[in-house]
Design a protein around this motif. Structure first.
Motif, PDB file in Angstrom:
ATOM      1  N   LEU A 222      -4.784  -4.263   6.345  1.00 21.46           N
ATOM      2  CA  LEU A 222      -3.424  -4.693   5.997  1.00 21.46           C
ATOM      3  C   LEU A 222      -2.502  -3.492   5.777  1.00 21.46           C
ATOM      4  O   LEU A 222      -1.318  -3.532   6.147  1.00 21.46           O
ATOM      5  CB  LEU A 222      -3.461  -5.567   4.745  1.00 21.46           C
ATOM      6  CG  LEU A 222      -4.128  -6.938   4.926  1.00 21.46           C
ATOM      7  CD1 LEU A 222      -4.234  -7.662   3.594  1.00 21.46           C
ATOM      8  CD2 LEU A 222      -3.355  -7.794   5.922  1.00 21.46           C
ATOM      9  N   ILE A 223      -3.031  -2.426   5.179  1.00 19.19           N
ATOM     10  CA  ILE A 223      -2.230  -1.205   5.005  1.00 19.19           C
ATOM     11  C   ILE A 223      -1.865  -0.633   6.377  1.00 19.19           C
ATOM     12  O   ILE A 223      -0.732  -0.176   6.598  1.00 19.19           O
ATOM     13  CB  ILE A 223      -3.005  -0.171   4.164  1.00 19.19           C
ATOM     14  CG1 ILE A 223      -3.101  -0.639   2.704  1.00 19.19           C
ATOM     15  CG2 ILE A 223      -2.332   1.198   4.230  1.00 19.19           C
ATOM     16  CD1 ILE A 223      -3.946   0.258   1.818  1.00 19.19           C
ATOM     17  N   LEU A 224      -2.824  -0.663   7.303  1.00 20.79           N
ATOM     18  CA  LEU A 224      -2.549  -0.195   8.659  1.00 20.79           C
ATOM     19  C   LEU A 224      -1.469  -1.039   9.317  1.00 20.79           C
ATOM     20  O   LEU A 224      -0.564  -0.500   9.989  1.00 20.79           O
ATOM     21  CB  LEU A 224      -3.833  -0.238   9.490  1.00 20.79           C
ATOM     22  CG  LEU A 224      -3.717   0.168  10.959  1.00 20.79           C
ATOM     23  CD1 LEU A 224      -3.316   1.634  11.075  1.00 20.79           C
ATOM     24  CD2 LEU A 224      -5.034  -0.080  11.695  1.00 20.79           C
ATOM     25  N   LEU A 225      -1.524  -2.356   9.123  1.00 15.97           N
ATOM     26  CA  LEU A 225      -0.505  -3.235   9.700  1.00 15.97           C
ATOM     27  C   LEU A 225       0.869  -2.952   9.100  1.00 15.97           C
ATOM     28  O   LEU A 225       1.872  -2.887   9.824  1.00 15.97           O
ATOM     29  CB  LEU A 225      -0.889  -4.701   9.470  1.00 15.97           C
ATOM     30  CG  LEU A 225       0.125  -5.754   9.933  1.00 15.97           C
ATOM     31  CD1 LEU A 225       0.430  -5.591  11.422  1.00 15.97           C
ATOM     32  CD2 LEU A 225      -0.394  -7.155   9.644  1.00 15.97           C
ATOM     33  N   LEU A 226       0.936  -2.749   7.791  1.00 11.79           N
ATOM     34  CA  LEU A 226       2.220  -2.452   7.143  1.00 11.79           C
ATOM     35  C   LEU A 226       2.748  -1.099   7.618  1.00 11.79           C
ATOM     36  O   LEU A 226       3.959  -0.950   7.866  1.00 11.79           O
ATOM     37  CB  LEU A 226       2.051  -2.463   5.628  1.00 11.79           C
ATOM     38  CG  LEU A 226       3.341  -2.347   4.806  1.00 11.79           C
ATOM     39  CD1 LEU A 226       4.280  -3.520   5.098  1.00 11.79           C
ATOM     40  CD2 LEU A 226       3.025  -2.271   3.318  1.00 11.79           C
ATOM     41  N   SER A 227       1.867  -0.119   7.765  1.00  9.57           N
ATOM     42  CA  SER A 227       2.293   1.193   8.267  1.00  9.57           C
ATOM     43  C   SER A 227       2.826   1.091   9.688  1.00  9.57           C
ATOM     44  O   SER A 227       3.814   1.755  10.038  1.00  9.57           O
ATOM     45  CB  SER A 227       1.112   2.177   8.227  1.00  9.57           C
ATOM     46  OG  SER A 227       0.638   2.365   6.911  1.00  9.57           O
ATOM     47  N   SER A 228       2.183   0.245  10.503  1.00 10.45           N
ATOM     48  CA  SER A 228       2.654   0.077  11.881  1.00 10.45           C
ATOM     49  C   SER A 228       4.015  -0.620  11.922  1.00 10.45           C
ATOM     50  O   SER A 228       4.833  -0.344  12.801  1.00 10.45           O
ATOM     51  CB  SER A 228       1.623  -0.714  12.692  1.00 10.45           C
ATOM     52  OG  SER A 228       1.487  -2.040  12.213  1.00 10.45           O
ATOM     53  N   TYR A 229       4.260  -1.502  10.945  1.00 12.28           N
ATOM     54  CA  TYR A 229       5.572  -2.148  10.847  1.00 12.28           C
ATOM     55  C   TYR A 229       6.653  -1.116  10.574  1.00 12.28           C
ATOM     56  O   TYR A 229       7.717  -1.113  11.217  1.00 12.28           O
ATOM     57  CB  TYR A 229       5.544  -3.221   9.760  1.00 12.28           C
ATOM     58  CG  TYR A 229       6.908  -3.598   9.240  1.00 12.28           C
ATOM     59  CD1 TYR A 229       7.801  -4.340  10.008  1.00 12.28           C
ATOM     60  CD2 TYR A 229       7.322  -3.185   7.969  1.00 12.28           C
ATOM     61  CE1 TYR A 229       9.066  -4.674   9.533  1.00 12.28           C
ATOM     62  CE2 TYR A 229       8.582  -3.511   7.485  1.00 12.28           C
ATOM     63  CZ  TYR A 229       9.446  -4.251   8.268  1.00 12.28           C
ATOM     64  OH  TYR A 229      10.693  -4.575   7.800  1.00 12.28           O
ATOM     65  N   PHE A 230       6.386  -0.227   9.617  1.00 11.68           N
ATOM     66  CA  PHE A 230       7.370   0.813   9.301  1.00 11.68           C
ATOM     67  C   PHE A 230       7.571   1.746  10.489  1.00 11.68           C
ATOM     68  O   PHE A 230       8.702   2.200  10.751  1.00 11.68           O
ATOM     69  CB  PHE A 230       6.939   1.609   8.067  1.00 11.68           C
ATOM     70  CG  PHE A 230       7.024   0.837   6.786  1.00 11.68           C
ATOM     71  CD1 PHE A 230       8.166   0.124   6.456  1.00 11.68           C
ATOM     72  CD2 PHE A 230       5.962   0.820   5.892  1.00 11.68           C
ATOM     73  CE1 PHE A 230       8.252  -0.595   5.269  1.00 11.68           C
ATOM     74  CE2 PHE A 230       6.040   0.111   4.697  1.00 11.68           C
ATOM     75  CZ  PHE A 230       7.182  -0.603   4.393  1.00 11.68           C
TER      76      PHE A 230
END
Length: 607
Positions: A222-230
């Protein structure tokens, strides 16, 4: 500006490709086993410390740059996350639950805490009132989770229960991230729906109250997904660094999680297709070097077939014949309705509907992946990356999720099902009333079915190993065996080492039956206990029972103290050593001296 026409960017890309080839060749093909062992042991702790500090600072700056939270607007979501963080600890007991895996991680965390080395101790003795860890050997499991637990040991002192705190915090953070991502996808209703869906999954609660790394792995997905969003929103230097480091840390949690580096490559390629230009920074360039510990772990894993931990030989661990069995078991687990497994039929059906809806949208619009909506491309890519990566394990011996021990491997897919379900909610909630109805149905499922089944029979009850370990721990405590004066001999010494007892393995004792002779003779320990796991299976021909066990050498005489049946065919027997036969004359000479001299001798000659 086109990447190939920008000289500095082209140099970075070529350097990245060169380092990737060199790293893969060195770690997976060239590096000898001893090199892998020494690198993991001596470098792993400090490498992970460096990566953790770098990522924490980068992610903090990233959140500070992009986040603005209207607390008043999201008060119900934050309240739900808070209540959910408490709810997960009500019915399910806190325990080390999974067969040796969690004790291995705990023992690794203990060794990291005491010696700052990434390795696992397989023996321990007491010297001058202090437990000394011995016979260390690197394990197949990457080190980030035990490293995190070891940091908590550093702050609060060593306690095996610190693993529950790490997983409890991980679970609470997962709830916050799911609410955040749900809010980005479809507003507050989707965020609330995501939190309720995951709370209705008994597997999530089982892992949140255990000591394994599967929940920590889901957190970093989930942290990876949020980082990819940013990154998709603004592909700057800070965003690229956070994206790369989140992937590198994820690769250091579970061995197969290195596959998510392909997700990062997909994000970069999609961004290149959309904006016609991407800016590569030096963190991206040295990414192959940052993955050194993860690659070394994978190479060490495959060069040691014993780590496969199955009756199957290494050559038989991957077979196409497992696919049918694994698919059948996995589908049975996901869509089971009898309440005996740790699945959520409501989550599985909601997620399946979500995937059907998303597939239909992609087939009708092939430009969906590069849509201008900031969350859409990273979300869709992760939704299809997780099932692809998960399906790659169907060839393996350990991919049948209807086994209570292996159901935890489905956690990444469970996260994907939550995310796909909230995509559908976004589309069907054309009115506020319908949105509230969907959320109400999910709450009713949580309270009436999921919570009811968990409270009647906690998921941990299906894991006999956990009950076995808890019985042993309680017996040793109630029998007043002092840790510093009670040596334990067992098949798997890790749990006893974690509990603070001196311990050696029965395998080591079989290799040299006389290593305990002087310890027994000079009463270095007041008691020497042998703990055996006895498997009793019916003999079909004679209708009798046979004992299958790894016996201790015949030169060691024991007397049974107590026993307990921990499952339908597993018995625990605890015995005390009453005598050890002397060496024969032609064997290595034994220690000569008195008891006090032997204590001094032990400091340099620990068996």
């Amino acid at each position: 500006m086109n990447l190939l026409k920008n000289r500095s960017q082209l140099i970075k890309l070529l350097l990245f490709l060169f380092l990737s080839i060199i790293s893969l060749l060195f770690w997976l093909k060239i590096a000898p086993t001893e090199c892998l062992r020494l690198f993991i042991r001596n470098t792993g702790y400090w490498w992970l410390l460096f990566l953790t500090i770098w990522f924490s600072w980068s992610f903090y700056k990233l959140l500070k740059k992009h986040s603005y939270i209207n607390w008043e607007k999201h008060k119900w979501g934050l309240l739900l996350c808070l209540l959910g963080s408490i709810f997960i600890h009500i019915h399910e007991p806190h325990a080390y639950k999974i067969l040796e895996d969690e004790y291995t991680l705990g023992a690794m965390a203990k060794y990291m805490h005491q010696y700052q080395e990434q390795t696992v101790p397989y023996a321990a003795h007491y010297i001058d009132g202090r437990q000394v860890l011995l016979d260390d050997y690197p394990n197949k499991r990457p080190g980030l989770y035990p490293f995190t637990v070891s940091l908590l040991h550093n702050l609060t002192g060593f306690r095996p229960e610190n693993a529950y705190i790490v997983n409890g915090i991980s679970a609470a953070t997962i709830l916050l991230l799911l609410y955040t991502l749900g809010n980005l996808i479809g507003g507050r209703s989707s965020g609330l729906f995501a939190v309720i869906l995951i709370l209705g999954l008994p597997l999530f609660i089982q892992n949140a109250t255990g000591a394994g790394f599967d929940l920590y792995n889901a957190l970093f997905i989930l942290i990876l997904l949020l980082s990819s969003y940013f990154y998709w929103k603004e592909p700057g230097d800070l965003e690229t660094t956070a994206l790369v480091l989140s992937g590198v840390l994820l690769a250091n949690i579970r061995y197969e999680s290195i596959l998510y580096m392909l997700f990062i490559a997909g994000i970069l390629l999609l961004k290149r297709r959309k904006s016609k230009d991407i800016k590569l920074n030096w963190t991206f360039v040295i990414c192959p070097l940052l993955l050194s510990t993860a690659l070394a772990n994978i190479a060490f894993f495959w060069e040691n077939p014993i780590f496969l931990e199955s009756a199957k030989a290494a050559s038989n661990f991957w077979k196409t014949e497992y696919i049918r069995k694994n698919i059948g078991g996995d589908l049975y687990f996901l869509f089971n309705i009898d309440g005996q497994l740790t699945n959520s039929i409501f989550l599985s059906m909601s997620g399946l509907i979500g995937y059907i809806y998303i597939a239909a949208k992609i087939l009708s619009n092939n430009k969906l992946l590069v849509n201008t909506e900031q969350i859409k491309a990273p979300l869709l890519l992760i939704l299809f990356s997780i099932p692809i990566f998960t399906s790659m394990t169907l060839l393996s011996f350990w991919a049948n999720w209807d086994d209570p021990v292996t159901s935890r491997f489905s956690m990444p897919l469970q996260i994907a099902l939550v995310l796909s379900a909230i995509c559908v909610l976004r589309r069907i909630t054309i009115s506020n009333r319908l949105s509230k109805s969907v959320i109400l149905i999910s709450i009713l499922y949580l309270l009436i079915f999921s919570t009811s089944n968990t409270s009647k029979a906690p998921s941990t009850n299906s894991l006999w190993f956990s009950k076995e370990a808890e019985w042993q721990k309680l017996y040793l405590k109630e029998s007043n065996y002092k840790k510093e004066s009670t040596l334990i001999i067992a098949n798997f010494p890790l749990r006893y080492i974690l509990w603070g007892y001196p311990c050696i393995s029965k395998e080591k004792l079989r290799n040299d039956p006389y290593i305990l002779e002087n310890i027994f003779k000079y009463k270095y320990y007041d008691k020497i206990l042998v703990i055996e796991d006895i498997i009793i299976l019916p003999n079909k021909e004679k209708n009798l029972f046979n004992k299958n066990e790894a016996k201790i050498p015949n030169v060691i005489h024991t007397k049974e103290i107590t026993s307990k049946q921990v499952s339908f065919c597993i018995y625990n027997i605890i015995s005390e050593v009453t005598n050890i036969e002397h060496r024969v004359e032609n064997q290595t000479s034994k220690f000569v001296g008195n008891a006090e001299e032997f204590k001094i001798w032990m400091q340099n000659n620990l068996p």
